[in-house]
Scaffold this motif. Structure first.
Motif, PDB file in Angstrom:
ATOM      1  N   UNK A 169       0.838  -1.206   0.000  1.00 36.72           N
ATOM      2  CA  UNK A 169       0.000   0.000   0.000  1.00 36.72           C
ATOM      3  C   UNK A 169       0.868   1.250   0.000  1.00 36.72           C
ATOM      4  N   UNK A 170       1.940   1.254   0.789  1.00 34.84           N
ATOM      5  CA  UNK A 170       2.821   2.422   0.855  1.00 34.84           C
ATOM      6  C   UNK A 170       3.503   2.678  -0.486  1.00 34.84           C
ATOM      7  N   UNK A 171       4.030   1.621  -1.089  1.00 32.45           N
ATOM      8  CA  UNK A 171       4.681   1.748  -2.398  1.00 32.45           C
ATOM      9  C   UNK A 171       3.693   2.277  -3.430  1.00 32.45           C
ATOM     10  N   UNK A 172       2.499   1.751  -3.407  1.00 26.88           N
ATOM     11  CA  UNK A 172       1.489   2.141  -4.389  1.00 26.88           C
ATOM     12  C   UNK A 172       1.119   3.610  -4.247  1.00 26.88           C
ATOM     13  N   UNK A 173       0.897   4.051  -3.022  1.00 29.94           N
ATOM     14  CA  UNK A 173       0.497   5.444  -2.815  1.00 29.94           C
ATOM     15  C   UNK A 173       1.634   6.385  -3.181  1.00 29.94           C
ATOM     16  N   UNK A 174       2.855   6.009  -2.853  1.00 33.91           N
ATOM     17  CA  UNK A 174       3.992   6.842  -3.218  1.00 33.91           C
ATOM     18  C   UNK A 174       4.177   6.941  -4.717  1.00 33.91           C
ATOM     19  N   UNK A 175       4.049   5.814  -5.406  1.00 35.02           N
ATOM     20  CA  UNK A 175       4.182   5.822  -6.863  1.00 35.02           C
ATOM     21  C   UNK A 175       3.087   6.663  -7.498  1.00 35.02           C
ATOM     22  N   UNK A 176       1.875   6.535  -6.976  1.00 31.38           N
ATOM     23  CA  UNK A 176       0.757   7.320  -7.525  1.00 31.38           C
ATOM     24  C   UNK A 176       1.046   8.821  -7.422  1.00 31.38           C
ATOM     25  N   UNK A 185      -3.428   1.699  -8.672  1.00 31.52           N
ATOM     26  CA  UNK A 185      -4.566   1.239  -7.869  1.00 31.52           C
ATOM     27  C   UNK A 185      -4.121   0.124  -6.935  1.00 31.52           C
ATOM     28  N   UNK A 186      -4.604   0.170  -5.702  1.00 33.09           N
ATOM     29  CA  UNK A 186      -4.441  -0.938  -4.764  1.00 33.09           C
ATOM     30  C   UNK A 186      -5.789  -1.635  -4.619  1.00 33.09           C
ATOM     31  N   UNK A 187      -5.788  -2.939  -4.800  1.00 36.67           N
ATOM     32  CA  UNK A 187      -6.992  -3.731  -4.553  1.00 36.67           C
ATOM     33  C   UNK A 187      -6.719  -4.602  -3.334  1.00 36.67           C
ATOM     34  N   UNK A 240      -7.925   4.947  -6.449  1.00 39.96           N
ATOM     35  CA  UNK A 240      -6.746   4.784  -5.591  1.00 39.96           C
ATOM     36  C   UNK A 240      -6.716   3.431  -4.890  1.00 39.96           C
ATOM     37  N   UNK A 241      -7.864   3.058  -4.305  1.00 37.60           N
ATOM     38  CA  UNK A 241      -7.902   1.785  -3.592  1.00 37.60           C
ATOM     39  C   UNK A 241      -9.327   1.264  -3.535  1.00 37.60           C
ATOM     40  N   UNK A 242      -9.436  -0.053  -3.647  1.00 39.27           N
ATOM     41  CA  UNK A 242     -10.714  -0.734  -3.487  1.00 39.27           C
ATOM     42  C   UNK A 242     -10.514  -1.838  -2.449  1.00 39.27           C
ATOM     43  N   UNK A 243     -11.359  -1.855  -1.424  1.00 40.23           N
ATOM     44  CA  UNK A 243     -11.347  -2.918  -0.422  1.00 40.23           C
ATOM     45  C   UNK A 243     -12.591  -3.770  -0.638  1.00 40.23           C
ATOM     46  N   UNK A 244     -12.395  -5.059  -0.862  1.00 39.44           N
ATOM     47  CA  UNK A 244     -13.501  -5.967  -1.169  1.00 39.44           C
ATOM     48  C   UNK A 244     -13.460  -7.147  -0.219  1.00 39.44           C
ATOM     49  N   UNK A 245     -14.538  -7.328   0.557  1.00 38.71           N
ATOM     50  CA  UNK A 245     -14.610  -8.482   1.438  1.00 38.71           C
ATOM     51  C   UNK A 245     -16.047  -8.945   1.557  1.00 38.71           C
ATOM     52  N   UNK A 246     -16.219 -10.131   2.113  1.00 39.81           N
ATOM     53  CA  UNK A 246     -17.548 -10.673   2.285  1.00 39.81           C
ATOM     54  C   UNK A 246     -18.361  -9.852   3.273  1.00 39.81           C
ATOM     55  N   UNK A 247     -19.645  -9.813   3.048  1.00 38.67           N
ATOM     56  CA  UNK A 247     -20.531  -9.056   3.935  1.00 38.67           C
ATOM     57  C   UNK A 247     -20.429  -9.578   5.370  1.00 38.67           C
ATOM     58  N   UNK A 248     -20.209 -10.866   5.536  1.00 35.50           N
ATOM     59  CA  UNK A 248     -20.164 -11.466   6.873  1.00 35.50           C
ATOM     60  C   UNK A 248     -18.807 -11.324   7.544  1.00 35.50           C
ATOM     61  N   UNK A 249     -17.782 -10.869   6.805  1.00 32.36           N
ATOM     62  CA  UNK A 249     -16.452 -10.726   7.413  1.00 32.36           C
ATOM     63  C   UNK A 249     -16.391  -9.435   8.218  1.00 32.36           C
ATOM     64  N   UNK A 250     -15.911  -9.525   9.455  1.00 35.47           N
ATOM     65  CA  UNK A 250     -15.817  -8.344  10.303  1.00 35.47           C
ATOM     66  C   UNK A 250     -14.418  -7.750  10.225  1.00 35.47           C
TER      67      UNK A 250
END
Length: 250
Positions: A169-176, A185-187, A240-250
């Motif tokens: 994430x740090x490398x990606x944001x710095x490069x951007x 983009x960070x996924x 910039x970033x997309x966070x994708x997880x299951x609805x049931x994951x906390x």
């Protein structure tokens, strides 16, 4: 296998390179993107890559594969240079290859720590190093780095894994922030059905994660669709970033 030349590809069809494409998120991404783009797939397991490419091409899509070890800079350069020689450009790189052997640090699995650093972080840096010069010359390109929800929190069973994903994430944001021409983009996937838990690490802890996957995990196709969404945006729009997880994951 014949390779389409640039003239045979429609103007909106991008040349997309995917690392770690023999299974999991990489394979799902290849399947999703091949319907609209030309995918160049890299991994060490060439037998799996070959079967995937045959399946995609028989369905009328544009796909090819090449051997790739992301821990070896020369291998990554050869992967990228081959695509450049065949197609004249690289539009998108999906840095997806990763490993996740989970264990407490007190177990001192130093070899596995180093493997995670080499694949998860150094592999991303190698990909960036290989494509950045040509993208900067063209003033166009998109680098997508697959991190994890583990890049947002630290769990005691995955300290080094989390560290590598925080670094991505740090490398990606710095490069951007370095350029106004390229998109970065960070996924960050949550628990996703892949082969990450099938090798290495503490057997009990890996088994616990597999149990959690059965309860709240999502299909890798959901991550592939997020990657496709980022690619599909206009050139002046950066996801910039997309966070994708299951609805049931906390």
């Amino acid at each position: 296998m014949s390779h389409p030349t640039p003239s045979t590809l429609s103007s909106d069809r991008k040349i997309v390179l995917v690392t770690g494409a023999s299974s999991g998120i990489g394979e799902a991404t290849a399947r999703h993107l091949a319907a609209g783009h030309h995918v160049v797939l890299g991994a060490r397991r060439l037998d799996r890559l070959g079967r995937l490419v045959n399946e995609l091409t028989e369905a009328g899509h544009h796909a090819e594969c090449a051997p790739l070890d992301v821990t070896d800079l020369e291998s990554v350069k050869a992967f990228v240079d081959g695509a450049l020689a065949r197609h004249g450009r690289v539009d998108v790189l999906v840095n997806n290859a990763g490993i996740m052997p989970l264990a407490l640090m007190e177990e001192l699995r130093v070899d596995e720590w180093n493997q995670m650093i080499d694949v998860n972080l150094r592999g991303v840096l190698h990909g960036i190093a290989a494509v950045l010069p040509t993208m900067r010359d063209r003033r166009s390109g998109h680098i997508i780095n697959v991190a994890s929800t583990a890049a947002h929190r630290v769990d005691p069973t995955g300290v080094v894994y989390c560290a590598t994903k925080f670094a991505v994430r740090a490398v990606s944001d710095g490069l951007r922030q370095e350029t106004t021409d390229l998109r970065v983009t960070v996924v960050s996937p949550g628990l996703t059905h892949t082969e990450l838990t099938l090798s290495g690490g503490n057997a009990q802890m890996q088994g616990a994660v597999r149990d959690a996957l059965e309860a709240v995990g999502i299909d890798a196709s959901a991550i592939a669709e997020a990657i496709g969404y980022a690619i599909a945006q206009p050139a002046n729009v950066n996801v910039n970033e997309v966070v994708v997880q299951g609805t049931a994951q906390v």
